[in-house]
Design a protein around this motif. Structure first.
Motif, PDB file in Angstrom:
ATOM      1  N   VAL A  15       0.856  -1.186   0.000  1.00 10.12           N
ATOM      2  CA  VAL A  15       0.000   0.000   0.000  1.00 10.12           C
ATOM      3  C   VAL A  15       0.890   1.233   0.000  1.00 10.12           C
ATOM      4  O   VAL A  15       1.791   1.359   0.833  1.00 10.12           O
ATOM      5  CB  VAL A  15      -0.932   0.010   1.230  1.00 10.12           C
ATOM      6  CG1 VAL A  15      -1.768   1.283   1.258  1.00 10.12           C
ATOM      7  CG2 VAL A  15      -1.818  -1.221   1.225  1.00 10.12           C
ATOM      8  N   GLY A  18      -1.579   7.690  -0.314  1.00  7.80           N
ATOM      9  CA  GLY A  18      -1.689   8.870  -1.162  1.00  7.80           C
ATOM     10  C   GLY A  18      -1.505   8.597  -2.638  1.00  7.80           C
ATOM     11  O   GLY A  18      -1.667   9.490  -3.459  1.00  7.80           O
ATOM     12  N   ALA A  19      -1.176   7.375  -2.998  1.00 13.77           N
ATOM     13  CA  ALA A  19      -0.972   7.043  -4.409  1.00 13.77           C
ATOM     14  C   ALA A  19      -2.286   6.604  -5.035  1.00 13.77           C
ATOM     15  O   ALA A  19      -3.192   6.130  -4.356  1.00 13.77           O
ATOM     16  CB  ALA A  19       0.066   5.941  -4.546  1.00 13.77           C
ATOM     17  N   ASP A  20      -2.387   6.799  -6.350  1.00 15.34           N
ATOM     18  CA  ASP A  20      -3.547   6.322  -7.090  1.00 15.34           C
ATOM     19  C   ASP A  20      -3.058   5.624  -8.355  1.00 15.34           C
ATOM     20  O   ASP A  20      -1.853   5.443  -8.546  1.00 15.34           O
ATOM     21  CB  ASP A  20      -4.517   7.470  -7.401  1.00 15.34           C
ATOM     22  CG  ASP A  20      -3.883   8.585  -8.220  1.00 15.34           C
ATOM     23  OD1 ASP A  20      -2.980   8.306  -9.049  1.00 15.34           O
ATOM     24  OD2 ASP A  20      -4.284   9.747  -8.041  1.00 15.34           O
ATOM     25  N   HIS A  21      -3.984   5.239  -9.219  1.00 15.95           N
ATOM     26  CA  HIS A  21      -3.607   4.490 -10.416  1.00 15.95           C
ATOM     27  C   HIS A  21      -2.683   5.281 -11.341  1.00 15.95           C
ATOM     28  O   HIS A  21      -1.956   4.697 -12.138  1.00 15.95           O
ATOM     29  CB  HIS A  21      -4.852   4.050 -11.190  1.00 15.95           C
ATOM     30  CG  HIS A  21      -5.538   2.896 -10.559  1.00 15.95           C
ATOM     31  ND1 HIS A  21      -6.466   3.038  -9.566  1.00 15.95           N
ATOM     32  CD2 HIS A  21      -5.408   1.562 -10.767  1.00 15.95           C
ATOM     33  CE1 HIS A  21      -6.898   1.860  -9.193  1.00 15.95           C
ATOM     34  NE2 HIS A  21      -6.271   0.942  -9.895  1.00 15.95           N
ATOM     35  N   PHE A  22      -2.717   6.596 -11.267  1.00 18.49           N
ATOM     36  CA  PHE A  22      -1.891   7.418 -12.153  1.00 18.49           C
ATOM     37  C   PHE A  22      -0.515   7.710 -11.552  1.00 18.49           C
ATOM     38  O   PHE A  22       0.473   7.773 -12.271  1.00 18.49           O
ATOM     39  CB  PHE A  22      -2.595   8.733 -12.477  1.00 18.49           C
ATOM     40  CG  PHE A  22      -3.873   8.523 -13.242  1.00 18.49           C
ATOM     41  CD1 PHE A  22      -3.851   8.190 -14.590  1.00 18.49           C
ATOM     42  CD2 PHE A  22      -5.096   8.631 -12.604  1.00 18.49           C
ATOM     43  CE1 PHE A  22      -5.024   7.968 -15.292  1.00 18.49           C
ATOM     44  CE2 PHE A  22      -6.280   8.420 -13.294  1.00 18.49           C
ATOM     45  CZ  PHE A  22      -6.245   8.090 -14.648  1.00 18.49           C
ATOM     46  N   THR A  23      -0.443   7.880 -10.229  1.00 18.40           N
ATOM     47  CA  THR A  23       0.816   8.287  -9.609  1.00 18.40           C
ATOM     48  C   THR A  23       1.649   7.119  -9.098  1.00 18.40           C
ATOM     49  O   THR A  23       2.856   7.262  -8.919  1.00 18.40           O
ATOM     50  CB  THR A  23       0.562   9.251  -8.434  1.00 18.40           C
ATOM     51  OG1 THR A  23      -0.219   8.591  -7.427  1.00 18.40           O
ATOM     52  CG2 THR A  23      -0.154  10.508  -8.894  1.00 18.40           C
ATOM     53  N   THR A  24       1.033   5.976  -8.888  1.00 17.71           N
ATOM     54  CA  THR A  24       1.754   4.832  -8.320  1.00 17.71           C
ATOM     55  C   THR A  24       3.010   4.455  -9.111  1.00 17.71           C
ATOM     56  O   THR A  24       4.064   4.279  -8.512  1.00 17.71           O
ATOM     57  CB  THR A  24       0.819   3.628  -8.160  1.00 17.71           C
ATOM     58  OG1 THR A  24      -0.199   3.978  -7.226  1.00 17.71           O
ATOM     59  CG2 THR A  24       1.553   2.400  -7.664  1.00 17.71           C
ATOM     60  N   ARG A  27       6.237   6.312  -8.228  1.00 17.63           N
ATOM     61  CA  ARG A  27       6.696   6.344  -6.842  1.00 17.63           C
ATOM     62  C   ARG A  27       7.872   5.390  -6.636  1.00 17.63           C
ATOM     63  O   ARG A  27       7.846   4.241  -7.086  1.00 17.63           O
ATOM     64  CB  ARG A  27       5.559   5.944  -5.892  1.00 17.63           C
ATOM     65  CG  ARG A  27       4.305   6.798  -5.981  1.00 17.63           C
ATOM     66  CD  ARG A  27       4.372   8.030  -5.122  1.00 17.63           C
ATOM     67  NE  ARG A  27       4.507   7.744  -3.727  1.00 17.63           N
ATOM     68  CZ  ARG A  27       3.505   7.707  -2.861  1.00 17.63           C
ATOM     69  NH1 ARG A  27       2.282   7.923  -3.237  1.00 17.63           N
ATOM     70  NH2 ARG A  27       3.755   7.453  -1.584  1.00 17.63           N
TER      71      ARG A  27
END
Length: 52
Positions: A15, A18-24, A27
């Motif tokens: 997990v 704060g990440a989502d499908h676009f930013t993951t 990271r």
């Protein structure tokens, strides 16, 4: 995750708060988790067929 573990008991969930499908993918934590998975797969530490 319970369904994944029923098929693959060694399954892990990572997990990234704060990440989502676009930013993951951008990271560093994601890259680290993927590389760790690939290292284990290369060393044969994954069940037959996992990661293929």
């Amino acid at each position: 995750m319970a369904r994944a573990r029923a098929v693959w008991p060694q399954a892990e969930e990572v997990v990234l708060p704060g990440a989502d499908h676009f930013t993951t993918p951008s990271r560093p934590e994601f890259a680290g988790a993927v590389l760790a998975f690939l290292r284990r797969a290369r060393q044969g530490a994954l069940p037959e067929g996992a990661g293929r």
